[in-house]
Design a protein around this motif. Structure first.
Motif, PDB file in Angstrom:
ATOM      1  N   PHE A 221      -9.342  27.506   8.674  1.00 31.73           N
ATOM      2  CA  PHE A 221      -9.507  26.070   8.515  1.00 31.73           C
ATOM      3  C   PHE A 221      -9.718  25.456   9.883  1.00 31.73           C
ATOM      4  N   SER A 222     -10.736  24.614  10.011  1.00 29.01           N
ATOM      5  CA  SER A 222     -11.027  23.956  11.280  1.00 29.01           C
ATOM      6  C   SER A 222     -11.332  22.482  11.032  1.00 29.01           C
ATOM      7  N   HIS A 223     -10.657  21.595  11.773  1.00 26.97           N
ATOM      8  CA  HIS A 223     -10.897  20.153  11.698  1.00 26.97           C
ATOM      9  C   HIS A 223     -10.750  19.643  10.258  1.00 26.97           C
ATOM     10  N   CYS A 224      -9.672  20.051   9.609  1.00 28.56           N
ATOM     11  CA  CYS A 224      -9.394  19.609   8.249  1.00 28.56           C
ATOM     12  C   CYS A 224      -8.137  18.745   8.239  1.00 28.56           C
ATOM     13  N   LEU A 225      -7.980  17.945   7.192  1.00 29.05           N
ATOM     14  CA  LEU A 225      -6.765  17.155   7.060  1.00 29.05           C
ATOM     15  C   LEU A 225      -6.307  17.139   5.614  1.00 29.05           C
ATOM     16  N   GLY A 226      -4.974  17.098   5.452  1.00 26.53           N
ATOM     17  CA  GLY A 226      -4.405  17.089   4.119  1.00 26.53           C
ATOM     18  C   GLY A 226      -4.597  18.399   3.397  1.00 26.53           C
ATOM     19  N   GLU A 251      -7.077  25.405  12.994  1.00 24.11           N
ATOM     20  CA  GLU A 251      -7.456  24.905  14.316  1.00 24.11           C
ATOM     21  C   GLU A 251      -7.858  23.433  14.212  1.00 24.11           C
ATOM     22  N   ASP A 252      -7.216  22.587  15.005  1.00 27.81           N
ATOM     23  CA  ASP A 252      -7.527  21.149  15.040  1.00 27.81           C
ATOM     24  C   ASP A 252      -7.391  20.512  13.663  1.00 27.81           C
ATOM     25  N   CYS A 253      -6.324  20.856  12.946  1.00 26.61           N
ATOM     26  CA  CYS A 253      -6.083  20.312  11.610  1.00 26.61           C
ATOM     27  C   CYS A 253      -4.910  19.340  11.638  1.00 26.61           C
ATOM     28  N   ASP A 254      -4.903  18.417  10.680  1.00 28.48           N
ATOM     29  CA  ASP A 254      -3.926  17.333  10.655  1.00 28.48           C
ATOM     30  C   ASP A 254      -3.228  17.276   9.297  1.00 28.48           C
ATOM     31  N   HIS A 255      -1.947  17.272   9.289  1.00 26.21           N
ATOM     32  CA  HIS A 255      -0.999  17.242   8.176  1.00 26.21           C
ATOM     33  C   HIS A 255      -1.340  18.242   7.067  1.00 26.21           C
ATOM     34  N   GLY A 256      -0.467  19.243   7.016  1.00 24.98           N
ATOM     35  CA  GLY A 256      -0.644  20.288   6.030  1.00 24.98           C
ATOM     36  C   GLY A 256       0.629  21.079   5.824  1.00 24.98           C
ATOM     37  N   SER A 257       0.591  21.951   4.831  1.00 20.68           N
ATOM     38  CA  SER A 257       1.759  22.754   4.491  1.00 20.68           C
ATOM     39  C   SER A 257       1.332  24.150   4.085  1.00 20.68           C
ATOM     40  N   ARG A 281      -3.647  23.439  18.115  1.00 21.81           N
ATOM     41  CA  ARG A 281      -3.902  21.994  18.221  1.00 21.81           C
ATOM     42  C   ARG A 281      -3.790  21.305  16.861  1.00 21.81           C
ATOM     43  N   CYS A 282      -2.758  21.664  16.115  1.00 20.14           N
ATOM     44  CA  CYS A 282      -2.520  21.049  14.808  1.00 20.14           C
ATOM     45  C   CYS A 282      -1.373  20.044  14.904  1.00 20.14           C
ATOM     46  N   ARG A 283      -1.353  19.097  13.982  1.00 21.49           N
ATOM     47  CA  ARG A 283      -0.310  18.085  13.952  1.00 21.49           C
ATOM     48  C   ARG A 283       0.298  17.997  12.557  1.00 21.49           C
ATOM     49  N   ASP A 284       1.624  17.801  12.527  1.00 26.37           N
ATOM     50  CA  ASP A 284       2.331  17.516  11.279  1.00 26.37           C
ATOM     51  C   ASP A 284       2.105  18.602  10.223  1.00 26.37           C
ATOM     52  N   PHE A 285       2.348  19.837  10.625  1.00 27.01           N
ATOM     53  CA  PHE A 285       2.256  20.988   9.716  1.00 27.01           C
ATOM     54  C   PHE A 285       3.641  21.591   9.516  1.00 27.01           C
ATOM     55  N   SER A 286       3.820  22.233   8.367  1.00 22.01           N
ATOM     56  CA  SER A 286       5.024  23.035   8.140  1.00 22.01           C
ATOM     57  C   SER A 286       4.623  24.412   7.635  1.00 22.01           C
ATOM     58  N   GLN A 306       1.736  19.530  17.549  1.00 16.58           N
ATOM     59  CA  GLN A 306       2.655  18.402  17.571  1.00 16.58           C
ATOM     60  C   GLN A 306       3.335  18.255  16.207  1.00 16.58           C
ATOM     61  N   ARG A 307       4.634  17.994  16.251  1.00 15.28           N
ATOM     62  CA  ARG A 307       5.430  17.696  15.054  1.00 15.28           C
ATOM     63  C   ARG A 307       5.204  18.748  13.956  1.00 15.28           C
ATOM     64  N   CYS A 308       5.283  20.011  14.312  1.00 17.84           N
ATOM     65  CA  CYS A 308       5.149  21.107  13.355  1.00 17.84           C
ATOM     66  C   CYS A 308       6.508  21.774  13.156  1.00 17.84           C
ATOM     67  N   ARG A 309       6.772  22.224  11.949  1.00 14.62           N
ATOM     68  CA  ARG A 309       8.077  22.777  11.599  1.00 14.62           C
ATOM     69  C   ARG A 309       7.915  24.190  11.033  1.00 14.62           C
ATOM     70  N   ILE A 310       8.664  25.131  11.581  1.00 14.63           N
ATOM     71  CA  ILE A 310       8.683  26.516  11.099  1.00 14.63           C
ATOM     72  C   ILE A 310      10.090  26.799  10.601  1.00 14.63           C
ATOM     73  N   SER A 311      10.255  27.110   9.305  1.00 12.04           N
ATOM     74  CA  SER A 311      11.612  27.276   8.790  1.00 12.04           C
ATOM     75  C   SER A 311      11.642  28.200   7.582  1.00 12.04           C
ATOM     76  N   GLY A 312      12.741  28.928   7.453  1.00 12.40           N
ATOM     77  CA  GLY A 312      13.028  29.695   6.245  1.00 12.40           C
ATOM     78  C   GLY A 312      12.097  30.852   5.970  1.00 12.40           C
ATOM     79  N   ASN A 313      11.454  31.408   7.000  1.00 11.68           N
ATOM     80  CA  ASN A 313      10.523  32.519   6.799  1.00 11.68           C
ATOM     81  C   ASN A 313      11.189  33.859   7.081  1.00 11.68           C
ATOM     82  N   SER A 314      10.709  34.916   6.439  1.00 10.50           N
ATOM     83  CA  SER A 314      11.091  36.297   6.754  1.00 10.50           C
ATOM     84  C   SER A 314       9.925  36.952   7.471  1.00 10.50           C
TER      85      SER A 314
END
Length: 329
Positions: A221-226, A251-257, A281-286, A306-314
């Motif tokens: 994914f490149s330059h995608c959002l949501g 790469e260069d993506c905004d808000h995702g999960s 260079r992603c923002r607001d991802f988990s 920026q503002r990315c969260r990594i949690s609960g992974n094995s």
């Protein structure tokens, strides 16, 4: 007068065999309520060609095989309400289903077998440029919107620059147009250079797919959002002696999960850079609740995010001689 007097043309129960390099099997122009069913088109340039403007199209229970360019081609047309289901679309040399620019809305591609749509030994990829694909939407100067790709088998053999599903929107998009509102769900996707390759798109869901043997990347994914990616499986089917290169990259993506992924032997990256799952260079991802097993270099890497969260992974290397350098960097 089209709606009142010329609606619902039906083509059914015929075979069309092209004997000219520019042959088109069926061309639709300014039609509404067209039904194409139980048709075999082969050895044409394009199996089914849609141009200018059409509405409410159904293509079902047909075979579109061995055409020199595309099985189905939406050629810069204005087209709403399209259902493509129950078809066998294979061995077309450039793409099984191709959409180029135009204004495409409400497209459902379900329950098809879409395979080997490329030109082995002929396709080239100069400077890494894209070549063939099973499904290829190119809306750099148009719109592809409200798309469902569900319950298909979408596979091939590896080609330079190839992809199973490729969707490109406009590079500079200051409006709500372009590539948007796309659901890719419940498909079996594999054996290509890239599994799903999406650029400049918005509001995309990729869930419940089985994705395997993507030589370069399973997801790019490149330059995608949501973007929502959930509950897919990724696996390398080759022998242990083969060199896998599979991975997931945003790469260069905004808000995702990314949630609930099960990935085995993702091997993208080098000792210096990259991972099985890379965010650049992603923002607001988990990235959460994923199982990332036996990555070749590392499990997850974030670079300039920026503002990315990594949690609960094995993230675990189960090999007798572990090769993973870091789980998360």
């Amino acid at each position: 007068h089209t709606w009142e007097k010329e609606r619902m043309p039906i083509v059914t129960g015929v075979e069309i065999l092209g004997q000219h390099r520019d042959a088109v099997g069926i061309e639709l122009r300014k039609t509404t309520k067209t039904v194409i069913s139980q048709v075999l088109v082969r050895k044409c340039k394009v199996g089914i060609h849609l141009v200018e403007r059409n509405r409410d199209l159904i293509i079902s229970d047909s075979h579109l095989l061995d055409n020199s360019e595309y099985g189905i081609y939406f050629d810069r047309c204005n087209l709403h309400q399209i259902i493509v289901h129950g078809n066998h679309i294979s061995w077309n040399k450039k793409a099984g289903i191709k959409s180029l620019d135009g204004d495409i809305h409400n497209l459902q591609i379900t329950g098809n077998d879409i395979e080997y749509n490329h030109h082995p030994g002929v396709d080239k990829s100069p400077n890494g440029e894209p070549t063939g694909a099973e499904i290829w939407f190119e809306a750099t100067k148009g719109t592809i919107s409200e798309v469902t790709i569900a319950s298909n088998t979408i596979q091939a053999t590896v080609q330079p620059g190839g992809a199973n599903i490729r969707i490109f929107g406009p590079v500079k998009n200051e409006t709500r147009e372009g590539a948007r509102l796309i659901a890719i769900t419940g498909n079996v996707i594999g054996s290509q250079t890239r599994g799903i390759d999406i650029r400049h798109a918005q509001r995309v869901t990729v869930t419940g797919n089985t994705i395997y043997n993507s030589i370069d990347l399973s997801l790019s994914f490149s330059h995608c959002l949501g973007v929502a990616v959930g509950s897919n499986t990724f696996a390398w089917r080759a022998l242990d002696s083969d060199l896998p290169q599979d991975g997931i990259r945003f790469e260069d993506c905004d808000h995702g999960s990314l949630i609930g992924l099960v990935a085995q032997r993702l091997s993208a990256g080098t000792p210096n850079r990259g991972a099985g799952i890379s965010l650049v260079r992603c923002r607001d991802f988990s990235v959460s609740e994923c199982q990332i097993l036996d990555p070749l270099v590392r499990g997850i890497e974030l670079e300039d995010c920026q503002r990315c969260r990594i949690s609960g992974n094995s993230i675990y290397d189960r090999r007798a001689q572990p090769k993973m350098r870091e789980a998360i960097r």
